[in-house]
Scaffold this motif. Structure first.
Motif, PDB file in Angstrom:
ATOM      1  N   ASN A 138       8.697  10.395 -29.079  1.00 26.74           N
ATOM      2  CA  ASN A 138       9.976  10.577 -29.708  1.00 26.74           C
ATOM      3  C   ASN A 138      11.200   9.999 -28.727  1.00 26.74           C
ATOM      4  OD1 ASN A 138      12.679  11.885 -30.071  1.00 26.74           O
ATOM      5  ND2 ASN A 138      11.445  13.586 -31.115  1.00 26.74           N
ATOM      6  N   PRO A 139      11.911   8.996 -29.289  1.00 26.58           N
ATOM      7  CA  PRO A 139      13.097   8.261 -28.566  1.00 26.58           C
ATOM      8  C   PRO A 139      14.094   9.506 -27.840  1.00 26.58           C
ATOM      9  CG  PRO A 139      13.403   8.047 -31.136  1.00 26.58           C
ATOM     10  CD  PRO A 139      12.363   8.837 -30.867  1.00 26.58           C
ATOM     11  N   TYR A 140      14.104  10.524 -28.391  1.00 28.79           N
ATOM     12  CA  TYR A 140      15.525  11.308 -27.664  1.00 28.79           C
ATOM     13  C   TYR A 140      14.549  12.296 -26.803  1.00 28.79           C
ATOM     14  CZ  TYR A 140      17.816   9.971 -31.773  1.00 28.79           C
ATOM     15  OH  TYR A 140      18.497   9.358 -32.805  1.00 28.79           O
ATOM     16  N   PHE A 141      13.251  12.668 -26.644  1.00 29.83           N
ATOM     17  CA  PHE A 141      12.636  13.334 -25.756  1.00 29.83           C
ATOM     18  C   PHE A 141      11.694  13.021 -24.917  1.00 29.83           C
ATOM     19  CE2 PHE A 141      14.241  16.170 -29.294  1.00 29.83           C
ATOM     20  CZ  PHE A 141      15.082  16.835 -28.522  1.00 29.83           C
ATOM     21  N   SER A 142      11.411  11.479 -25.031  1.00 29.35           N
ATOM     22  CA  SER A 142      10.427  10.856 -24.196  1.00 29.35           C
ATOM     23  C   SER A 142      10.742  10.694 -22.826  1.00 29.35           C
ATOM     24  CB  SER A 142      10.215   9.362 -24.802  1.00 29.35           C
ATOM     25  OG  SER A 142      11.471   8.759 -24.418  1.00 29.35           O
ATOM     26  N   PRO A 143       9.960  11.014 -21.848  1.00 25.87           N
ATOM     27  CA  PRO A 143      10.106  10.921 -20.676  1.00 25.87           C
ATOM     28  C   PRO A 143      10.587   9.421 -20.160  1.00 25.87           C
ATOM     29  CG  PRO A 143       7.718  11.159 -20.709  1.00 25.87           C
ATOM     30  CD  PRO A 143       8.494  11.048 -22.188  1.00 25.87           C
ATOM     31  N   ASP A 144      11.159   9.396 -18.732  1.00 21.74           N
ATOM     32  CA  ASP A 144      11.478   8.125 -18.059  1.00 21.74           C
ATOM     33  C   ASP A 144      10.234   7.442 -17.913  1.00 21.74           C
ATOM     34  OD1 ASP A 144      14.056   8.721 -18.616  1.00 21.74           O
ATOM     35  OD2 ASP A 144      14.372   9.348 -16.817  1.00 21.74           O
ATOM     36  N   LEU A 145      10.010   6.125 -18.035  1.00 19.79           N
ATOM     37  CA  LEU A 145       8.916   5.464 -17.518  1.00 19.79           C
ATOM     38  C   LEU A 145       8.760   5.385 -16.039  1.00 19.79           C
ATOM     39  CD1 LEU A 145       6.434   3.517 -18.221  1.00 19.79           C
ATOM     40  CD2 LEU A 145       8.039   1.748 -18.187  1.00 19.79           C
ATOM     41  N   GLN A 146       7.960   5.823 -15.445  1.00 19.03           N
ATOM     42  CA  GLN A 146       7.621   5.615 -14.186  1.00 19.03           C
ATOM     43  C   GLN A 146       6.417   4.870 -13.682  1.00 19.03           C
ATOM     44  OE1 GLN A 146       9.565   7.007 -11.716  1.00 19.03           O
ATOM     45  NE2 GLN A 146      10.808   8.037 -13.356  1.00 19.03           N
ATOM     46  N   ASN A 147       6.592   3.766 -13.138  1.00 17.02           N
ATOM     47  CA  ASN A 147       5.695   2.716 -13.241  1.00 17.02           C
ATOM     48  C   ASN A 147       5.066   2.989 -11.637  1.00 17.02           C
ATOM     49  OD1 ASN A 147       4.411   0.593 -12.845  1.00 17.02           O
ATOM     50  ND2 ASN A 147       5.701  -0.964 -12.429  1.00 17.02           N
ATOM     51  N   GLU A 148       3.950   3.698 -11.581  1.00 23.27           N
ATOM     52  CA  GLU A 148       3.050   3.802 -10.571  1.00 23.27           C
ATOM     53  C   GLU A 148       2.023   2.854 -10.104  1.00 23.27           C
ATOM     54  OE1 GLU A 148       3.798   6.508  -9.033  1.00 23.27           O
ATOM     55  OE2 GLU A 148       5.036   7.554 -10.449  1.00 23.27           O
ATOM     56  N   VAL A 149       1.954   1.890 -10.940  1.00 20.24           N
ATOM     57  CA  VAL A 149       1.181   0.955 -10.602  1.00 20.24           C
ATOM     58  C   VAL A 149       1.781   0.135  -9.313  1.00 20.24           C
ATOM     59  CG1 VAL A 149      -0.174  -1.274 -11.072  1.00 20.24           C
ATOM     60  CG2 VAL A 149       0.175   0.777 -12.644  1.00 20.24           C
ATOM     61  N   ARG A 150       0.814  -0.179  -8.385  1.00 22.40           N
ATOM     62  CA  ARG A 150       1.497  -0.744  -7.132  1.00 22.40           C
ATOM     63  C   ARG A 150       0.433  -2.039  -6.475  1.00 22.40           C
ATOM     64  NH1 ARG A 150       6.627   0.046  -6.979  1.00 22.40           N
ATOM     65  NH2 ARG A 150       7.091   2.291  -6.948  1.00 22.40           N
ATOM     66  N   THR A 151       1.115  -3.021  -5.941  1.00 27.42           N
ATOM     67  CA  THR A 151       0.249  -4.069  -5.405  1.00 27.42           C
ATOM     68  C   THR A 151       0.464  -3.656  -3.843  1.00 27.42           C
ATOM     69  OG1 THR A 151       0.281  -5.397  -7.132  1.00 27.42           O
ATOM     70  CG2 THR A 151      -0.250  -6.439  -5.229  1.00 27.42           C
ATOM     71  N   LEU A 152      -0.702  -3.729  -3.024  1.00 28.82           N
ATOM     72  CA  LEU A 152      -0.277  -3.507  -1.782  1.00 28.82           C
ATOM     73  C   LEU A 152      -1.094  -4.514  -0.995  1.00 28.82           C
ATOM     74  CD1 LEU A 152      -1.254   0.201  -1.151  1.00 28.82           C
ATOM     75  CD2 LEU A 152       1.089  -0.762  -1.626  1.00 28.82           C
ATOM     76  N   LEU A 153      -0.263  -5.047   0.123  1.00 27.41           N
ATOM     77  CA  LEU A 153      -1.057  -6.357   0.699  1.00 27.41           C
ATOM     78  C   LEU A 153      -1.316  -5.865   2.354  1.00 27.41           C
ATOM     79  CD1 LEU A 153       1.724  -8.986   0.103  1.00 27.41           C
ATOM     80  CD2 LEU A 153      -0.179  -8.528  -1.299  1.00 27.41           C
ATOM     81  N   SER A 154      -2.543  -6.337   2.703  1.00 28.55           N
ATOM     82  CA  SER A 154      -2.755  -6.139   3.984  1.00 28.55           C
ATOM     83  C   SER A 154      -2.374  -7.267   4.918  1.00 28.55           C
ATOM     84  CB  SER A 154      -4.433  -5.680   4.185  1.00 28.55           C
ATOM     85  OG  SER A 154      -4.689  -4.454   3.588  1.00 28.55           O
ATOM     86  N   VAL A 155      -1.586  -7.069   5.721  1.00 27.05           N
ATOM     87  CA  VAL A 155      -1.120  -8.053   6.909  1.00 27.05           C
ATOM     88  C   VAL A 155      -1.435  -7.889   8.299  1.00 27.05           C
ATOM     89  CG1 VAL A 155       1.079  -9.259   7.583  1.00 27.05           C
ATOM     90  CG2 VAL A 155       0.694  -8.531   4.947  1.00 27.05           C
ATOM     91  N   VAL A 156      -2.015  -8.870   8.642  1.00 28.06           N
ATOM     92  CA  VAL A 156      -2.000  -8.806  10.126  1.00 28.06           C
ATOM     93  C   VAL A 156      -1.204  -9.601  11.027  1.00 28.06           C
ATOM     94  CG1 VAL A 156      -4.074 -10.872  10.081  1.00 28.06           C
ATOM     95  CG2 VAL A 156      -4.074  -9.308  12.012  1.00 28.06           C
ATOM     96  N   LEU A 157      -0.749  -9.096  12.231  1.00 29.01           N
ATOM     97  CA  LEU A 157       0.417  -9.565  12.740  1.00 29.01           C
ATOM     98  C   LEU A 157      -0.124 -10.518  13.796  1.00 29.01           C
ATOM     99  CD1 LEU A 157       2.857  -6.610  13.296  1.00 29.01           C
ATOM    100  CD2 LEU A 157       2.518  -8.364  11.503  1.00 29.01           C
ATOM    101  N   ILE A 158       0.325 -11.796  13.837  1.00 30.48           N
ATOM    102  CA  ILE A 158      -0.212 -12.990  14.681  1.00 30.48           C
ATOM    103  C   ILE A 158       0.748 -13.255  15.732  1.00 30.48           C
ATOM    104  CG2 ILE A 158      -2.242 -13.422  13.173  1.00 30.48           C
ATOM    105  CD1 ILE A 158      -0.438 -15.646  12.213  1.00 30.48           C
ATOM    106  N   GLY A 159       1.991 -13.074  15.861  1.00 28.22           N
ATOM    107  CA  GLY A 159       2.746 -13.490  16.720  1.00 28.22           C
ATOM    108  C   GLY A 159       4.363 -13.296  16.285  1.00 28.22           C
ATOM    109  N   ALA A 160       5.107 -14.217  16.717  1.00 23.99           N
ATOM    110  CA  ALA A 160       6.552 -14.101  16.162  1.00 23.99           C
ATOM    111  C   ALA A 160       7.090 -15.483  16.445  1.00 23.99           C
ATOM    112  CB  ALA A 160       7.232 -12.744  16.974  1.00 23.99           C
ATOM    113  N   LEU A 161       8.441 -15.833  15.799  1.00 23.58           N
ATOM    114  CA  LEU A 161       8.964 -17.102  16.252  1.00 23.58           C
ATOM    115  C   LEU A 161      10.088 -17.039  16.946  1.00 23.58           C
ATOM    116  CD1 LEU A 161       9.698 -18.266  12.507  1.00 23.58           C
ATOM    117  CD2 LEU A 161       8.294 -19.235  14.091  1.00 23.58           C
ATOM    118  N   ASP A 162      10.251 -17.689  18.111  1.00 21.90           N
ATOM    119  CA  ASP A 162      11.232 -17.762  19.204  1.00 21.90           C
ATOM    120  C   ASP A 162      12.551 -17.987  18.429  1.00 21.90           C
ATOM    121  OD1 ASP A 162      11.695 -17.901  22.069  1.00 21.90           O
ATOM    122  OD2 ASP A 162      12.971 -19.441  21.073  1.00 21.90           O
ATOM    123  N   GLY A 163      13.253 -16.997  18.405  1.00 22.25           N
ATOM    124  CA  GLY A 163      14.619 -16.871  18.045  1.00 22.25           C
ATOM    125  C   GLY A 163      15.655 -18.288  18.270  1.00 22.25           C
ATOM    126  N   GLN A 164      15.575 -18.605  19.796  1.00 22.59           N
ATOM    127  CA  GLN A 164      16.604 -19.558  20.013  1.00 22.59           C
ATOM    128  C   GLN A 164      15.931 -20.875  19.747  1.00 22.59           C
ATOM    129  OE1 GLN A 164      17.229 -18.395  24.257  1.00 22.59           O
ATOM    130  NE2 GLN A 164      18.713 -16.845  23.826  1.00 22.59           N
TER     131      GLN A 164
END
Length: 197
Positions: free
Chosen positions: A76-102
């Motif tokens: 029903n267009p008047y009583f339909s619930p809001d769409l909740q997107n529960e599908v997620r994409t998760l990334l596993s990230v390994v930290l390997i260092g950093a960039l020197d800012g200067q």
């Protein structure tokens, strides 16, 4: 390009990143932007935190195998619930260092800092990836090899092999390219022999 944000960590070097979707940003990243072996940087407007590498992905879909009540196909267009997107994409990230800012070169190894939750995560440009693999003297460095072997999960060997093949063409010096090619061939031989056992 922004990919998402940090949502949790499994240990000091292993972080989980939630990819932005259409309900969060106007132009969400495409799957090709965060593929296996992609270099990412964790940074906010205030500071750069770390450089990481995508070593695994996980799709989260709470509706899979859900046998509970479902909405009809013509709500029903008047009583339909809001769409909740529960599908997620998760990334596993390994930290390997950093960039020197200067100076812009890479500080490879385990970062000393703890990256806060909700820190934005961006895909690194090719120039940033090249700078990360150069030391202060401009020489090639790949000192996070051991860290990837121990923290890269079940695909660690394949991850290193892919990274070597991706970064080798970036270097213009034939000697530097040759060093990385030797490392790549040695790893390929190790993977082949390991599969034959």
């Amino acid at each position: 390009m922004r990919l998402g944000k940090v949502v949790r960590s499994n240990n000091h070097c292993d972080y989980v990143v939630q990819v932005d979707d259409v309900l969060e940003v106007k132009n969400p990243p495409a799957p090709d932007d965060y593929g296996f072996g992609s270099f990412v940087k964790l940074e906010s407007e205030q500071r750069h935190w770390a450089v990481g590498l995508v070593y695994n992905t996980q799709l989260v879909n709470p509706m899979f195998l859900n046998s509970g009540p479902r909405l009809s196909s013509e709500p029903n267009p008047y009583f339909s619930p809001d769409l909740q997107n529960e599908v997620r994409t998760l990334l596993s990230v390994v930290l390997i260092g950093a960039l020197d800012g200067q100076h812009g070169y890479g500080n490879q190894g385990i970062p000393r800092v703890v990256v806060p939750v909700n820190t934005p995560v961006f895909r690194m440009s090719q120039e940033e990836v090249l700078r990360f693999h150069q030391d202060p003297q401009g020489q090639t460095q790949f000192s996070y090899y051991g860290l990837l072997l121990s923290s890269g999960g079940n695909f660690a060997d394949h991850l290193i092999y892919q990274v070597l093949n991706d970064i080798t063409p970036m270097f213009g010096d034939p000697a530097q390219q040759r060093a990385l090619q030797i490392l790549s061939k040695e790893l390929s031989w190790k993977m082949t022999m390991g599969a034959m056992r």
